[in-house]
Design a protein around this motif. Structure first.
Motif, mmCIF file in Angstrom:
data_model
loop_
_atom_site.group_PDB
_atom_site.id
_atom_site.type_symbol
_atom_site.label_atom_id
_atom_site.label_comp_id
_atom_site.label_asym_id
_atom_site.label_seq_id
_atom_site.Cartn_x
_atom_site.Cartn_y
_atom_site.Cartn_z
ATOM 1 N N ASP A 32 -40.521 -36.468 -1.224
ATOM 2 C CA ASP A 32 -41.162 -36.769 -2.516
ATOM 3 C C ASP A 32 -40.263 -37.662 -3.375
ATOM 4 O O ASP A 32 -40.730 -38.582 -4.052
ATOM 5 N N ALA A 33 -38.944 -37.359 -3.329
ATOM 6 C CA ALA A 33 -37.992 -38.145 -4.137
ATOM 7 C C ALA A 33 -37.992 -39.594 -3.669
ATOM 8 O O ALA A 33 -37.943 -40.521 -4.488
ATOM 9 N N LEU A 34 -38.053 -39.797 -2.370
ATOM 10 C CA LEU A 34 -38.068 -41.156 -1.828
ATOM 11 C C LEU A 34 -39.320 -41.901 -2.276
ATOM 12 O O LEU A 34 -39.257 -43.062 -2.682
ATOM 13 N N LYS A 35 -40.482 -41.200 -2.198
ATOM 14 C CA LYS A 35 -41.746 -41.841 -2.631
ATOM 15 C C LYS A 35 -41.659 -42.212 -4.106
ATOM 16 O O LYS A 35 -42.015 -43.321 -4.516
ATOM 17 N N ALA A 36 -41.139 -41.271 -4.918
ATOM 18 C CA ALA A 36 -41.046 -41.521 -6.370
ATOM 19 C C ALA A 36 -40.093 -42.683 -6.663
ATOM 20 O O ALA A 36 -40.226 -43.360 -7.679
ATOM 21 N N ALA A 37 -39.123 -42.898 -5.772
ATOM 22 C CA ALA A 37 -38.120 -43.959 -5.990
ATOM 23 C C ALA A 37 -38.504 -45.238 -5.245
ATOM 24 O O ALA A 37 -37.671 -46.135 -5.104
ATOM 25 N N PHE A 38 -39.744 -45.316 -4.766
ATOM 26 C CA PHE A 38 -40.225 -46.490 -4.020
ATOM 27 C C PHE A 38 -39.277 -46.830 -2.857
ATOM 28 O O PHE A 38 -38.989 -47.986 -2.605
ATOM 29 N N TYR A 39 -38.796 -45.786 -2.198
ATOM 30 C CA TYR A 39 -37.942 -45.912 -0.998
ATOM 31 C C TYR A 39 -36.666 -46.705 -1.258
ATOM 32 O O TYR A 39 -36.049 -47.185 -0.333
ATOM 33 N N ASN A 40 -36.307 -46.848 -2.510
ATOM 34 C CA ASN A 40 -35.052 -47.516 -2.852
ATOM 35 C C ASN A 40 -34.054 -46.430 -3.272
ATOM 36 O O ASN A 40 -34.204 -45.825 -4.334
ATOM 37 N N THR A 41 -33.029 -46.187 -2.445
ATOM 38 C CA THR A 41 -32.117 -45.068 -2.723
ATOM 39 C C THR A 41 -31.394 -45.221 -4.068
ATOM 40 O O THR A 41 -30.974 -44.234 -4.648
ATOM 41 N N GLU A 42 -31.287 -46.468 -4.550
ATOM 42 C CA GLU A 42 -30.643 -46.662 -5.866
ATOM 43 C C GLU A 42 -31.409 -45.948 -6.970
ATOM 44 O O GLU A 42 -30.843 -45.612 -8.004
ATOM 45 N N LEU A 43 -32.725 -45.771 -6.769
ATOM 46 C CA LEU A 43 -33.572 -45.245 -7.846
ATOM 47 C C LEU A 43 -33.788 -43.731 -7.762
ATOM 48 O O LEU A 43 -34.514 -43.163 -8.576
ATOM 49 N N ILE A 44 -33.186 -43.070 -6.787
ATOM 50 C CA ILE A 44 -33.378 -41.618 -6.654
ATOM 51 C C ILE A 44 -32.642 -40.892 -7.778
ATOM 52 O O ILE A 44 -31.517 -41.243 -8.130
ATOM 53 N N ARG A 45 -33.304 -39.857 -8.297
ATOM 54 C CA ARG A 45 -32.712 -39.136 -9.437
ATOM 55 C C ARG A 45 -31.445 -38.399 -9.021
ATOM 56 O O ARG A 45 -31.406 -37.766 -7.966
ATOM 57 N N GLN A 46 -30.446 -38.457 -9.877
ATOM 58 C CA GLN A 46 -29.112 -37.926 -9.585
ATOM 59 C C GLN A 46 -29.139 -36.467 -9.124
ATOM 60 O O GLN A 46 -28.409 -36.078 -8.221
ATOM 61 N N GLU A 47 -30.006 -35.649 -9.752
ATOM 62 C CA GLU A 47 -29.964 -34.219 -9.429
ATOM 63 C C GLU A 47 -30.498 -33.916 -8.033
ATOM 64 O O GLU A 47 -30.423 -32.795 -7.562
#
Ligand code: F0G
Length: 456
Positions: A32-47
């Motif tokens: 889910d985190a990957l989808k929310a970040a558009f598969y860009n690991t830079e955009l994944i939430r820190q927590e």
């Protein structure tokens, strides 16, 4: 620990005093985190991150002394103001800076890129030329924004990912001579980055830097350093350059600086702070102009940031193994992966770089193999890696694809590093499952703008 006639030398010159607890995430949460970040690991939430290897910059653990400086009264004292000399914190930093780097003048800024912007404004002229060794993108951009052109004079070995050459950051002296011959008076300066980030954290040897200085001086052109990883560069010189094995890091740092007419430095790397940049100057005019420009740009750091840099400098040189401990951890990760995974050779000072083309030969460049690899690794393990600095023009030309595992200094223990090795080796064993990504939007801001992706 190293054996010595005077007893053992401590391998790790600190203990952990404060920690940040991490929560175990599940596979589906990470999907889910990957989808929310558009598969860009830079955009994944820190927590939702377990181990963060996206950068080594500004994310090192603080020492108890730095924390005391940060939360103490120094933050509330007069800051730099127009006359930095009046600030107690600045005086303390100035003394440390002078003792270690030898420059008589220092200007403190909020970040390395602010220092570069000021220094380029003073020393780069429109239609000029700067010879550099694969300079960091922000350095290059500041030079270009002043109307000059950067000519890359790094050694060819820097582009050969498999070459075991020990000083791939070195300047190619023939290329540098050609720049002087062809550009003559247009050459504004030679800018040498130490432990060159973009090509793998590879060091510059003192032998090479001395030869660069001779050439630059013969043409009356100043030699400047991007010294943000000078301690790592110095450690690698001690390890690798004949004649330096019995010299201290401090002596090597000083010998390096003595060759330069000026330096810019982000303090977020080797100085282990979350804020700060430094300019080292030899002449009072450059110092006065740089100090004024920092004042006008509004990039003067608060007293607490100055104190934290000065505490870091004191502590690093009080502990014999501080720099060794940091670089050897990177080296350990490299050794755990080397042979199992295609890596840039040999190990560098701050990060391990994966040769993505060899890792994923079945994923076409237009399907963003580096980002796809990072997304798979995150999905499986919660570990974040990113591409690191945008590729240099010479890397783009050659189609180099790197993924950087940047190891923040003093942040992770060996268990973390072993987990990274396990996850990357697992990813390699399952590499056929990685199909690539397609870009769903165009970067808007600049080449730094994080893109959005979707699975192909
Ligand atoms: N020079 C080098 C070699 C760098 O690696 C960086 C930053 C800078 C200059 C700019 O310094 O961030 O303080 O403004 N490198 C970070 C990294 C961002 O992740 O490699 P800054």
């Amino acid at each position: 620990m190293n054996d010595s006639s005077a007893g053992f030398v401590f391998s790790v010159p600190y203990e952990i005093a404060v920690v940040r607890p991490l929560r175990q995430t599940t596979l589906s949460e990470r999907e889910d985190a990957l989808k929310a970040a558009f598969y860009n690991t830079e955009l994944i939430r820190q927590e939702l991150i377990y181990i963060d290897l996206s950068t080594d910059s500004g994310v090192s653990s603080l020492s108890t002394g730095q924390l005391a400086a940060f939360t103490g009264a120094s933050g509330l004292e007069p800051g730099m103001g127009l006359a930095a000399e009046g600030s107690r914190a600045f005086q303390s930093l100035k003394e440390q800076f002078h003792a270690i780097f030898g420059f008589p003048y220092v200007v403190a800024t909020t970040q390395g890129r602010a220092a570069e912007r000021i220094w380029s404004k003073l020393h780069v002229k429109p239609n000029g030329v700067v010879a550099g060794n694969m300079l960091f993108p922000s350095t290059r951009m500041h030079i270009e924004m002043n109307g000059a052109k950067v000519v890359d004079v790094i050694s060819e070995a820097a582009h050969d990912l498999a070459s075991a050459e020990l000083f791939k950051g070195n300047v190619d002296l023939t290329k540098l001579e050609a720049v002087f011959r062809e550009q003559g008076e247009n050459v504004c300066c030679v800018y040498v980055e130490l432990a060159v980030n973009s090509c793998g954290g590879h060091p510059v040897s003192l032998g090479n830097l001395k030869a660069v200085k001779v050439l630059a001086a013969a043409h009356q052109v100043p030699l400047f350093l991007d010294a943000c990883r000078i301690f790592e560069n110095s450690y690698l010189i001690k390890q690798r350059e004949p004649g330096y094995q019995n010299r201290s890091i401090q002596e090597i740092v000083r010998e390096t600086c003595d060759l330069a007419d000026g330096l810019t430095m982000s303090a977020l790397k080797d100085l282990l702070v979350p804020m700060g940049g430094l300019i080292g100057a030899r002449d009072p005019a450059s110092y006065q102009k740089a100090a004024m420009q920092g004042f006008l740009d509004g990039v003067q750091p608060p007293g607490s940031a100055l104190e934290m840099m000065s505490v870091a400098l004191r502590e690093i040189f009080a502990a014999e193994s501080a720099v060794a401990c940091r670089v050897e951890q990177v080296n350990y990760l490299w050794r755990r992966l080397n042979g199992g995974v295609p890596l840039v050779q040999p190990p560098g000072g701050h990060a391990v770089f994966v040769d993505v083309k060899k890792f994923l030969p079945h994923v076409a460049p237009e399907n963003h193999p580096a980002e796809a690899l990072a997304a798979f690794l995150y999905h499986m393990s919660g570990i974040r890696v990113t591409r690191g600095p945008p590729a240099a023009p010479s890397q783009v030309q050659r189609g180099v694809e790197l993924l950087r595992l940047a190891v923040p200094a003093r942040k992770y223990v060996q268990g973390h590093v072993d987990d990274v090795a396990k996850a990357v080796l697992y990813t390699y064993a399952h590499r056929e499952e990685i199909k690539g990504l397609k870009k769903t939007d165009k970067p808007g801001r600049s080449k730094y703008d994080p893109s959005y992706f979707a699975p192909v």
